[in-house]
Design a protein around this motif. Structure first.
Motif: not given
Length: 671
Positions: A187-188, A200, A203, A206-211, A213
């Motif tokens: 997890t983050k 923060k 994130e 890695n502004p374009k990373v969502g969930v 994988q």
């Protein structure tokens, strides 16, 4: 007078029409003795000690003594005034401000408006301001500024805490990065923990990373910690530290000891920081799920943001409430005495006076509840401030249908009552003590402890000090609280006084003229508090300075610390109660004044607030325990209540005010 009225309500035998003697208060100043005060008011030392038995143990500066006033004294005093100005009191005016406006002393105003000896100035009332002949021979009292010796300058160690690094926000920039490949179940939170980052920061990299994988590549910092990134045991979870949180609040939130939390998170040895990712338990010591941490990744809601509920508008259960009041009256000693002896007994017994004050407030609360449709079956027991008497009373009476017990007043007797009633699951609400109570499942501590007051102020400072120049002044005896403050506000500057003195020059060296300066003063030493507040008051003429303390001890009331200085510095301190605003009409205050002829004191108001809260919780929620589960704040004249469960049993009130002293010497709740 009101005490005798209250005893009448209790015994239905005493009369209330006996006393015609008028009294005034005298505030003890440095150097005064029983002899000098008795001569000043032309009374005998025996009379003075009879009315003020505590004076036998010695006079304390700022203590208030009861002084009898004769009719002759009053008439002679009036003759000294040439004329009077009638003044209608306006909102926020005080005796102090009026004394400055008319050039007379506060005592002069009280002398010709004798109601002001027993009650505060009322908005809208008309008072008489005396006008005196300018005559140096007049015996009228004048206010003379006390000449204070200049303290001998002592050494001050200035400890810089790197003012560029503050707790206003976590750093949003990681200069050096590396790549990390996601593995299953990561997890983050876990990744941020492993690389010593905040969520923060991760994130932002890695502004374009969502969930996340498995197999995904992300950027991380280079400060790799020897910590796992995956939690496989459901007894633990990752948690992000929020701005307002401290070690104390986290141990309460997750029901874990501080040393255990540090063992789970070795990085805490270097101090708690906003944005840290911690490994925390999801179950208590018995293996039960911690319901209040179900949303571990969410920001906890500060007390100030919780919903306040007016229970009087949510009443459902109108069955009569069975309430027991247990207080240390010890009235058997005066039950058959004459009125004069009863009066003397009350004056000698502070615990009795406190009990009667609380009782009178409780009776007013029962009347108020009745107006709302809630009837009360009240039983009152005299505990005699004795644990044995408490257990005997409970054993000799039927408590099986009791909805709640309010009292006894103090720690030992409260714990005895709860212990004796634990099998019946009767809630016992401790009204006065601020000492840590035993872990009993039916014991509710309604007055926050001193540690809780300190914690509330630390949270307030941590949440609101962003952008401020924070300066901590603490003596050696306050090292523990100093350490907590440094942990909560790592960007603060430290002044370590020596010889119990802080000079103006040392304070000036850390004052920032370009922004607000928040000075946190931690000490019980009179010399240190006196020198610090005097120096800060002078510096405040050309700088923006606000004074704070995590605990307002009695030294702040000494002669060395003037209220005028504290008012100029907008002194902030934590308190379990607020003083009611006399400029705002309140039905309880007005009703009490009409009934007893006095403004209620804080113990009377507490009796009213606490009793009304208990009755409304029973009527709105069915039981005290159910009202706690609702997690609501209730607020009344001076007190508010937010009960929370202790990790080891019982409940405590977590609702605390942060008060500020204004320049006109009025108190208000800090925003």
């Amino acid at each position: 007078m009101r005490f005798l009225i209250i005893i009448c309500l209790f015994f239905q035998v005493l009369t209330t029409s006996a006393f015609g003697q008028a009294y005034q208060y005298h505030t003890v100043t440095a150097g005064e003795t029983v002899y000098s005060i008795s001569k000043k008011y032309d009374i005998s030392q025996e009379t003075l000690l009879k009315l003020n038995p505590e004076a036998k143990e010695g006079l304390q500066v700022n203590a208030k003594l009861v002084i009898p006033m004769s009719l002759e004294q009053s008439e002679n005093a009036v003759k000294k005034a040439v004329s009077f100005n009638s003044h209608k009191v306006q909102k926020k005016e005080t005796l102090y401000s009026l004394s400055k406006e008319y050039g007379v002393s506060v005592e002069d105003i009280k002398k010709y408006n004798k109601q002001l000896y027993s009650k505060e100035l009322q908005n809208g009332e008309t008072i008489q301001i005396p006008v005196f002949v300018v005559d140096e021979s007049t015996p009228e009292k004048v206010i003379i500024a006390e000449k204070k010796e200049r303290p001998t300058p002592g050494k001050v160690i200035i400890e810089e805490r790197n003012p560029e690094v503050t707790n206003s926000k976590p750093s949003a920039q990681i200069l050096k990065t590396r790549e990390h490949i996601i593995i299953p179940k990561e997890t983050k939170y876990g990744i941020a923990r492993k690389y010593g980052m905040t969520l923060k920061e991760l994130e932002d990299l890695n502004p374009k990373v969502g969930v996340l994988q498995p197999g995904m590549m992300i950027k991380v910092g280079t400060n790799v910690l020897n910590q796992p990134v995956v939690i496989t045991d459901d007894a633990f979870e990752f948690y992000e530290v929020q701005p307002q949180e401290t070690m104390y609040s986290l141990t309460r939130r997750f029901q874990v000891a501080e040393d255990s939390l540090v063992a789970l998170n070795p990085a805490l040895k270097d101090g708690l920081k906003w944005g840290m990712i911690l490994k925390v338990p999801t179950k208590d010591s018995k293996g039960n799920k911690l319901e209040d941490v179900a949303g571990l990744g969410e920001k906890p809601m500060p007390t100030s943001e919780l919903t306040k509920m007016d229970l009087s508008k949510n009443l459902k259960n109108f069955e009569p409430k069975n309430l027991v009041l247990m207080l240390p009256y010890n009235l058997s000693k005066i039950k058959n005495d004459s009125v004069s002896n009863a009066k003397e007994s009350i004056q000698k017994d502070r615990v009795l006076r406190l009990s009667l004050d609380f009782y009178s407030g409780a009776l007013m609360a029962i009347d108020r509840a009745k107006e709302l449709g809630i009837s009360t079956n009240l039983r009152v027991y005299d505990t005699q401030n004795n644990s044995g008497k408490v257990s005997q009373t409970i054993a000799a009476n039927n408590f099986s249908n009791v909805d709640a017990v309010i009292g006894p007043l103090y720690q030992a007797t409260s714990e005895e009552a709860a212990s004796s009633l634990v099998n019946l699951n009767v809630p016992v609400i401790s009204p006065i003590t601020n000492r840590e109570l035993k872990a009993l499942p039916n014991l509710y501590q309604s007055r926050p402890s001193d540690d809780m007051l300190r914690e509330a102020m630390i949270v307030f400072l941590q949440s609101n000090s962003q952008g401020k120049n924070v300066i901590i002044v603490a003596d050696g005896a306050s090292s523990a609280i100093k350490a907590k403050l440094v942990s909560a506000i790592p960007g603060a500057r430290i002044l370590n006084p020596q010889s119990n003195n802080i000079t103006e020059s040392s304070l000036a060296s850390v004052i920032d003229k370009s922004r607000e300066n928040w000075v946190i003063l931690e000490s019980e030493n009179i010399a240190l508090l006196g020198s610090a507040t005097s120096a800060l008051n002078r510096l405040a003429r050309n700088n923006r300075i606000t004074l704070f303390t995590t605990y307002k001890n009695s030294t702040f009331e000494s002669d060395a610390v003037t209220n005028e200085h504290l008012g100029e510095l907008s002194f902030h301190f934590p308190s379990e109660y607020k003083e009611f605003d006399e400029t705002v009409t309140d039905s309880f205050v007005e009703a009490y004044k009409n009934k007893y002829g006095y403004i209620p004191n804080k113990y009377t108001v507490r009796g009213y607030d606490l009793t009304l809260d208990v009755l409304l919780r029973l009527a709105a929620m069915g039981s005290i325990e159910e009202s706690v589960k609702a997690n609501i704040i209730t607020e009344y004249v001076e007190n508010k209540f937010l009960y929370k469960p202790k990790s080891n049993g019982g409940f405590y009130n977590d609702a605390i005010y942060i008060m500020q002293l204004n320049k006109d010497l009025t108190l208000s709740v800090a925003k």
